[in-house]
Design an enzyme around this catalytic site. Structure first.
Site, PDB file in Angstrom:
ATOM      1  N   LYS A  68     -18.463  11.568 -49.101  1.00  0.00           N
ATOM      2  CA  LYS A  68     -18.545  12.764 -48.267  1.00  0.00           C
ATOM      3  C   LYS A  68     -18.825  13.996 -49.109  1.00  0.00           C
ATOM      4  O   LYS A  68     -19.722  14.794 -48.796  1.00  0.00           O
ATOM      5  CB  LYS A  68     -17.243  12.965 -47.492  1.00  0.00           C
ATOM      6  CG  LYS A  68     -17.288  14.112 -46.492  1.00  0.00           C
ATOM      7  CD  LYS A  68     -15.933  14.722 -46.251  1.00  0.00           C
ATOM      8  CE  LYS A  68     -15.520  15.637 -47.389  1.00  0.00           C
ATOM      9  NZ  LYS A  68     -14.261  16.393 -47.115  1.00  0.00           N
ATOM     10  N   ASP A  70     -16.981  14.008 -42.204  1.00  0.00           N
ATOM     11  CA  ASP A  70     -15.559  14.316 -42.331  1.00  0.00           C
ATOM     12  C   ASP A  70     -14.887  14.018 -40.993  1.00  0.00           C
ATOM     13  O   ASP A  70     -15.489  13.409 -40.109  1.00  0.00           O
ATOM     14  CB  ASP A  70     -15.353  15.765 -42.770  1.00  0.00           C
ATOM     15  CG  ASP A  70     -15.768  16.768 -41.705  1.00  0.00           C
ATOM     16  OD1 ASP A  70     -16.300  16.353 -40.641  1.00  0.00           O
ATOM     17  OD2 ASP A  70     -15.577  17.974 -41.918  1.00  0.00           O
TER      18      ASP A  70
END
Length: 230
Positions: free
Chosen positions: A121, A139
């Site tokens: 991420k 996320d």
């Protein structure tokens, strides 16, 4: 509504209404961004923005960070979540940036993921925001909103699975923007506990709204407040 139609509606709305979304993390260069994103894991951008000025004053470049111990970094980030682990990550990140990358933040996901505290991420955020690559960072907001809207299948139960589905249907030229659109929508309207469906402009294409409201007995929704809108 089929998935391609949901995507088209989602993209059309944000392209027309919020054509230039930006991260809410404050940064001035790639080094500052990667430090901020590492600190932002399970922490609010607002909190990270509060601690960054003092941290950067003490460690303005990777070289100062590389020379610091986790114990020296900790006091500057004690108010963020998991400060002990993040202090260790930042100390290691600084050393690797200097020793392996000449003090520069690498531009590939594979190289970025070698850095302490940098997962997929975080790497996607950096290559998207700094290097303008079509990467989709997933996320908790992106994961939640993409499922609620019906942009991904219910079987997409991991961030990587969600990332792959979003990339499949999102035009490459707007992937980086779509990441911010999903985050901001999740942060301010499609919130985790009580999504603000009464002010959401996407209820006509939202699977969550369709299941929970469209077929239920009519009931009034709260009127929109101007300052609630993105």
């Amino acid at each position: 509504m089929r998935k391609p139609e949901r995507f088209r509606r989602f993209l059309d709305y944000f392209i027309n209404n919020f054509p230039e979304p930006k991260t809410e993390l404050q940064y001035g260069n790639p080094y500052e961004l990667i430090v901020a994103v590492v600190l932002s894991a399970q922490c609010t951008d607002k909190r990270v923005n509060l601690v960054m000025p003092a941290l950067l004053e003490q460690f303005p470049t990777p070289y100062q960070l590389a020379a610091a111990s986790a114990e020296e970094i900790f006091p500057f980030i004690r108010s963020v979540s998991y400060p002990n682990n993040k202090a260790k990550h930042l100390a290691g990140l600084g050393r690797m940036l200097v020793n392996d990358f000449g003090g520069e933040v690498p531009s590939t996901i594979e190289e970025l993921q070698r850095l302490p505290g940098v997962g997929r991420k975080t790497a996607n955020v950096v290559v998207s925001v700094i290097y303008n690559q079509p990467a989709m960072a997933v996320d908790t907001h992106v994961f939640r909103v993409s499922h609620r809207l019906g942009l991904v299948n219910r079987t997409a139960t991991t961030p990587l699975a969600v990332e792959k589905e979003l990339l499949r249907y999102t035009p490459e030229e707007v992937v980086a923007k779509a990441h911010h659109w999903l985050i901001l929508h999740g942060r301010y309207i499609c919130v985790a506990r009580q999504p603000k469906c009464g002010i959401c402009p996407l209820t006509d294409c939202c699977r969550y709204y369709e299941v929970n409201f469209a077929t239920a007995p009519s009931r009034p929704l709260p009127p929109p407040a101007a300052n609630d809108l993105l």
